[in-house]
Design an enzyme around this catalytic site. Structure first.
Site, PDB file in Angstrom:
ATOM      1  N   ALA A 194       8.183 -17.922  -7.475  1.00  0.00           N
ATOM      2  CA  ALA A 194       8.877 -17.152  -6.455  1.00  0.00           C
ATOM      3  C   ALA A 194      10.182 -16.579  -6.999  1.00  0.00           C
ATOM      4  CB  ALA A 194       9.168 -18.033  -5.244  1.00  0.00           C
ATOM      5  N   ALA A 195      10.478 -15.334  -6.618  1.00  0.00           N
ATOM      6  CA  ALA A 195      11.690 -14.672  -7.107  1.00  0.00           C
ATOM      7  C   ALA A 195      12.950 -15.422  -6.690  1.00  0.00           C
ATOM      8  CB  ALA A 195      11.725 -13.233  -6.596  1.00  0.00           C
ATOM      9  N   CYS A 196      12.909 -16.057  -5.503  1.00  0.00           N
ATOM     10  CA  CYS A 196      14.101 -16.761  -5.024  1.00  0.00           C
ATOM     11  C   CYS A 196      14.370 -18.039  -5.816  1.00  0.00           C
ATOM     12  CB  CYS A 196      13.966 -17.094  -3.535  1.00  0.00           C
ATOM     13  SG  CYS A 196      12.445 -17.943  -3.084  1.00  0.00           S
ATOM     14  N   HIS A 197      13.429 -18.429  -6.698  1.00  0.00           N
ATOM     15  CA  HIS A 197      13.643 -19.596  -7.553  1.00  0.00           C
ATOM     16  C   HIS A 197      13.712 -19.208  -9.024  1.00  0.00           C
ATOM     17  CE1 HIS A 197      11.430 -22.014  -4.216  1.00  0.00           C
ATOM     18  NE2 HIS A 197      12.701 -21.869  -3.943  1.00  0.00           N
TER      19      HIS A 197
END
Length: 414
Positions: free
Chosen positions: A356-359
């Site tokens: 995931a981009a948020c991670h």
């Protein structure tokens, strides 16, 4: 293959997508011609309102809904927060004697999965830590990669007020059995001697829209989250609510000028809403073509990887008894020192991610999503998330596979 003059290939469409040309044109036209305040009664205001009404209608058509069911938001995070806040308030407004049980406050209970995006997971975690709700995180099956209907039903309590399960996972692409879950929850026998609150039903469809058919009626949900930038629209969102304020509760998180029927106040962002509406039109018109192309290219990618790396390749999320959205390939190349982030650092032509981009700033440990579905730690550590787009070609895939091959060879020699 001569890689010297090869262009970069973007394979991170689950993180975000570019604007389609038609979407960009719709935004420009709205900003130029429909700049009035949509709440104003004069010509400029009416023109802006007409643009918004058309976009609302287009999104409703995409979801097999009616225009009145669409509420515009800033994005998926706001939409998901809005649903959770609504469920909490609705519980306290409707649960008999909700103020206490055995001397302690009776808390609303929310059921979700251990696969959710942070815009659901962290909201629930926050309210649990504050002592405002109880929550059950239903684990995904290691045999299917998705939550099982029976496990969701088993988690229901007398104080359950919301079930929220994503429609498709952003890392593995595995599609959750939303229709079956929602049908089972609705038919769940509840004690007829006691008037208990309704269990509200929500799915975050961010990764499904624009890739597969998304039918709000077939899914049987009360709420459905729409995220524009996942289907070639701008970074704005919407929330489907089945009969907002009438058939289904919806409580605003903040207050202001009364826009969006008081459910989401704030002067509407006409240009971005126009872009979202145009993107929805394109989905309605072309979804079969989009799905077919992405599936063909994704399958070609997996075939090429299998031929290149043989038994060293492991596809994380490809289960015999599950379906995936057509664009997603989560893959590991087995071997010491072949962690996904190391491979990507060695590639020269791929724009992709390990999850995931948020991670994306966390490289020291493997994805908790992959671990949750039973992928061994050392395999999950090597994962690459490769997500193709509408216009990705097999020639692009040839570049990607060759680039990964060269990166793996470099890492093995170092």
């Amino acid at each position: 293959m001569d890689m010297a003059n090869i262009k970069s290939v973007y394979l991170d469409y689950n993180a975000t997508t570019p604007l389609e040309d038609e979407v960009l044109s719709a935004i420009h036209s709205a900003l130029r011609d429909a700049w009035g305040n949509p709440s104003s009664s004069h010509e400029a205001g009416k023109k802006a309102k007409a643009v918004i009404d058309q976009a609302r209608s287009s999104i409703a058509e995409m979801l097999n809904a009616v225009s009145e069911d669409i509420i515009f938001t800033s994005g998926g995070t706001e939409a998901n927060n809005l649903v959770i806040h609504t469920a909490m308030k609705h519980f306290h407004d409707t649960f008999p004697n909700s103020t206490e049980t055995k001397g302690s406050p009776l808390l609303p209970h929310i059921i979700t999965s251990n696969l959710e995006h942070d815009s659901v997971k962290l909201v629930i975690d926050h309210f649990v830590n504050e002592g405002k709700i109880e929550a059950s995180f239903v684990p995904a099956s290691k045999l299917t990669g998705h939550v099982e209907v029976d496990d969701v039903i088993a988690a229901i309590r007398p104080n359950t007020c919301l079930v929220t399960i994503m429609m498709a996972n952003n890392e593995t692409g595995v599609i959750q059995p939303i229709t079956d879950i929602m049908k089972a929850v609705r038919s769940k026998h509840r004690d007829p001697k006691h008037e208990l609150p309704r269990i509200l039903l929500h799915t975050d469809a961010a990764q499904a829209i624009g890739k597969i058919q998304v039918d709000s009626q077939e899914l049987g949900v009360d709420y459905l989250t729409v995220v524009g930038h996942k289907f070639y629209a701008p970074r704005i969102g919407a929330l489907f609510v089945k009969g907002p304020g009438k058939a289904t509760p919806l409580s605003p998180m903040f207050y202001g000028g009364g826009q969006e029927r008081n459910f989401r106040p704030g002067t509407e962002n006409t240009g971005m809403i126009a872009g979202l509406g145009k993107a929805a039109e394109l989905v309605v018109k072309n979804i079969d073509k989009y799905e077919k192309n992405m599936r063909e290219v994704r399958d070609y990618l997996e075939d090429r990887l299998t031929k290149e790396f043989e038994d060293r390749v492991h596809f994380n999320g490809r289960f015999e008894n599950s379906q995936r959205i057509p664009n997603t390939c989560n893959v590991s190349i087995r071997g010491e020192g072949l962690q996904g982030n190391k491979i990507l650092k060695c590639t020269k032509h791929i724009q992709a991610s390990v999850g995931a981009a948020c991670h994306s700033d966390v490289h020291s440990r493997p994805s908790h999503i992959l671990l949750a579905i039973g992928i061994p730690y050392n395999v999950a550590s090597n994962a690459l998330r490769l997500s193709v787009g509408r216009h990705t070609t097999k020639e692009d895939i040839d570049v990607v596979v060759e680039d990964i091959k060269q990166a793996v060879e470099h890492l093995q020699l170092s």
